[in-house]
Write a protein that holds these residues in place. Structure first.
Motif, mmCIF file in Angstrom:
data_model
loop_
_atom_site.group_PDB
_atom_site.id
_atom_site.type_symbol
_atom_site.label_atom_id
_atom_site.label_comp_id
_atom_site.label_asym_id
_atom_site.label_seq_id
_atom_site.Cartn_x
_atom_site.Cartn_y
_atom_site.Cartn_z
ATOM 1 N N THR A 180 -25.169 41.071 5.462
ATOM 2 C CA THR A 180 -24.431 39.808 5.458
ATOM 3 C C THR A 180 -23.318 39.811 4.409
ATOM 4 O O THR A 180 -23.544 40.171 3.252
ATOM 5 C CB THR A 180 -25.378 38.625 5.184
ATOM 6 O OG1 THR A 180 -26.353 38.575 6.236
ATOM 7 C CG2 THR A 180 -24.623 37.311 5.155
ATOM 8 N N SER A 181 -22.129 39.413 4.819
ATOM 9 C CA SER A 181 -20.983 39.281 3.919
ATOM 10 C C SER A 181 -20.564 37.813 3.877
ATOM 11 O O SER A 181 -20.530 37.145 4.913
ATOM 12 C CB SER A 181 -19.806 40.129 4.407
ATOM 13 O OG SER A 181 -20.153 41.497 4.427
ATOM 14 N N LEU A 182 -20.269 37.332 2.671
ATOM 15 C CA LEU A 182 -19.869 35.935 2.501
ATOM 16 C C LEU A 182 -18.356 35.792 2.428
ATOM 17 O O LEU A 182 -17.651 36.708 2.006
ATOM 18 C CB LEU A 182 -20.463 35.365 1.214
ATOM 19 C CG LEU A 182 -21.969 35.148 1.143
ATOM 20 C CD1 LEU A 182 -22.319 34.460 -0.157
ATOM 21 C CD2 LEU A 182 -22.475 34.336 2.319
ATOM 22 N N GLN A 183 -17.881 34.636 2.839
ATOM 23 C CA GLN A 183 -16.485 34.260 2.632
ATOM 24 C C GLN A 183 -16.465 32.898 1.949
ATOM 25 O O GLN A 183 -17.194 31.992 2.357
ATOM 26 C CB GLN A 183 -15.737 34.156 3.968
ATOM 27 C CG GLN A 183 -15.617 35.451 4.752
ATOM 28 C CD GLN A 183 -16.793 35.688 5.670
ATOM 29 O OE1 GLN A 183 -17.286 34.766 6.287
ATOM 30 N NE2 GLN A 183 -17.244 36.928 5.752
ATOM 31 N N ILE A 184 -15.676 32.794 0.895
ATOM 32 C CA ILE A 184 -15.521 31.524 0.175
ATOM 33 C C ILE A 184 -14.098 31.031 0.390
ATOM 34 O O ILE A 184 -13.145 31.766 0.158
ATOM 35 C CB ILE A 184 -15.788 31.689 -1.340
ATOM 36 C CG1 ILE A 184 -17.208 32.188 -1.582
ATOM 37 C CG2 ILE A 184 -15.557 30.380 -2.075
ATOM 38 C CD1 ILE A 184 -17.513 32.474 -3.038
ATOM 39 N N SER A 185 -13.977 29.788 0.852
ATOM 40 C CA SER A 185 -12.647 29.217 1.070
ATOM 41 C C SER A 185 -12.674 27.734 0.722
ATOM 42 O O SER A 185 -13.727 27.154 0.504
ATOM 43 C CB SER A 185 -12.215 29.415 2.528
ATOM 44 O OG SER A 185 -13.134 28.790 3.407
ATOM 45 N N ASP A 186 -11.510 27.144 0.659
ATOM 46 C CA ASP A 186 -11.351 25.712 0.418
ATOM 47 C C ASP A 186 -12.248 25.226 -0.722
ATOM 48 O O ASP A 186 -13.162 24.431 -0.524
ATOM 49 C CB ASP A 186 -11.648 24.931 1.705
ATOM 50 C CG ASP A 186 -11.180 23.479 1.601
ATOM 51 O OD1 ASP A 186 -10.380 23.187 0.687
ATOM 52 O OD2 ASP A 186 -11.642 22.645 2.394
ATOM 53 N N ILE A 187 -11.982 25.733 -1.927
ATOM 54 C CA ILE A 187 -12.787 25.362 -3.095
ATOM 55 C C ILE A 187 -12.458 23.934 -3.511
ATOM 56 O O ILE A 187 -11.321 23.607 -3.819
ATOM 57 C CB ILE A 187 -12.529 26.332 -4.265
ATOM 58 C CG1 ILE A 187 -12.976 27.739 -3.871
ATOM 59 C CG2 ILE A 187 -13.244 25.869 -5.522
ATOM 60 C CD1 ILE A 187 -12.561 28.811 -4.856
ATOM 61 N N ASP A 188 -13.483 23.085 -3.505
ATOM 62 C CA ASP A 188 -13.317 21.685 -3.873
ATOM 63 C C ASP A 188 -13.523 21.494 -5.373
ATOM 64 O O ASP A 188 -12.878 20.664 -6.000
ATOM 65 C CB ASP A 188 -14.324 20.832 -3.089
ATOM 66 C CG ASP A 188 -14.225 19.358 -3.427
ATOM 67 O OD1 ASP A 188 -13.114 18.823 -3.349
ATOM 68 O OD2 ASP A 188 -15.251 18.744 -3.772
ATOM 69 N N MET A 189 -14.439 22.292 -5.950
ATOM 70 C CA MET A 189 -14.778 22.159 -7.368
ATOM 71 C C MET A 189 -15.345 23.478 -7.862
ATOM 72 O O MET A 189 -16.045 24.182 -7.143
ATOM 73 C CB MET A 189 -15.796 21.023 -7.535
ATOM 74 C CG MET A 189 -16.372 20.870 -8.924
ATOM 75 S SD MET A 189 -17.870 21.869 -9.195
ATOM 76 C CE MET A 189 -19.011 21.135 -8.040
ATOM 77 N N MET A 190 -15.001 23.841 -9.098
ATOM 78 C CA MET A 190 -15.543 25.050 -9.718
ATOM 79 C C MET A 190 -15.689 24.797 -11.210
ATOM 80 O O MET A 190 -14.714 24.571 -11.913
ATOM 81 C CB MET A 190 -14.599 26.238 -9.471
ATOM 82 C CG MET A 190 -15.144 27.571 -9.896
ATOM 83 S SD MET A 190 -16.427 28.289 -8.826
ATOM 84 C CE MET A 190 -15.489 28.798 -7.391
ATOM 85 N N GLU A 191 -16.955 24.783 -11.679
ATOM 86 C CA GLU A 191 -17.235 24.515 -13.091
ATOM 87 C C GLU A 191 -17.979 25.702 -13.705
ATOM 88 O O GLU A 191 -18.791 26.354 -13.028
ATOM 89 C CB GLU A 191 -18.106 23.259 -13.235
ATOM 90 C CG GLU A 191 -17.408 22.003 -12.763
ATOM 91 C CD GLU A 191 -18.329 20.784 -12.787
ATOM 92 O OE1 GLU A 191 -17.823 19.665 -12.694
ATOM 93 O OE2 GLU A 191 -19.577 20.951 -12.893
#
Length: 196
Positions: A180-191
């Motif tokens: 399984t490979s992940l994709q991260i997009s449309d970041i709403d928040m990053m702390e």
């Protein structure tokens, strides 16, 4: 810079004392500080244009901030100005915090669209879902994460976070998950929170 670097810069600021975090309070003072940093880093030619590009405003707006004619820019611009000034203030102290952070674990909390592809089954998310994830990245990942900040490569920082979630959070379960490979997009928040 995007939300990843904004979150990382805030984590660095949180490690400083209130006195160490102090920056000019006025728009004129903050703009002047940012202009000085640009001139020092890249020379006088085009410095005002570069400041304008960093803030997402016109050079004319920068001149108005510098002259004191415009004291109250829109909230988003004022926040961006403060963030940019904080990112360059007290460079030695910030570098020390980042150096220490490279050998510490870091807590990451994000809300972003996360999808997946499984190379074995061919399954994929038709629509990535908005998910909130809170995890602690161990030192090897922290080292690469903070190096990305020093290098000014936000894409590399995103890859570090994705690799951690993919390798330690998803694939650690074994079985079909290892494909399984992940994709991260449309970041709403990053702390971020740097552990002592």
């Amino acid at each position: 810079m995007g939300k990843i670097f904004d979150g990382m810069r805030k984590a660095v600021q949180n490690k400083l004392t209130p006195e160490q975090r102090a920056i000019p309070k006025t728009v004129k003072g903050q703009t002047s500080a940012l202009l000085r940093e640009e001139k020092k880093k890249r020379g006088e030619a085009g410095a005002v244009k570069r400041v304008a590009a960093r803030l997402g405003v016109t050079p004319d707006s920068v001149y108005r901030y510098l002259s004191g004619k415009r004291k109250n820019p829109p909230t988003k611009i004022a926040q961006k100005l403060e963030s940019e000034v904080r990112s360059v203030a007290k460079p030695r102290l910030q570098k020390q915090v980042i150096k220490d952070a490279k050998t510490a674990s870091v807590k990451v909390r994000t809300r972003a669209e996360i999808g997946y592809t499984n190379s074995r089954s061919g399954n994929t998310t038709p629509d990535p879902r908005m998910r909130t994830i809170a995890k602690t990245l161990p030192t090897p990942y922290s080292t690469d994460l903070w190096q990305a900040l020093e290098d000014g490569n936000e894409g590399a920082a995103r890859d570090v976070i994705r690799d951690y979630l993919q390798n330690e959070y998803i694939r650690d379960g074994g079985g079909n998950n290892i494909y399984t490979s992940l994709q991260i997009s449309d970041i709403d928040m990053m702390e971020f929170d740097i552990n002592p």
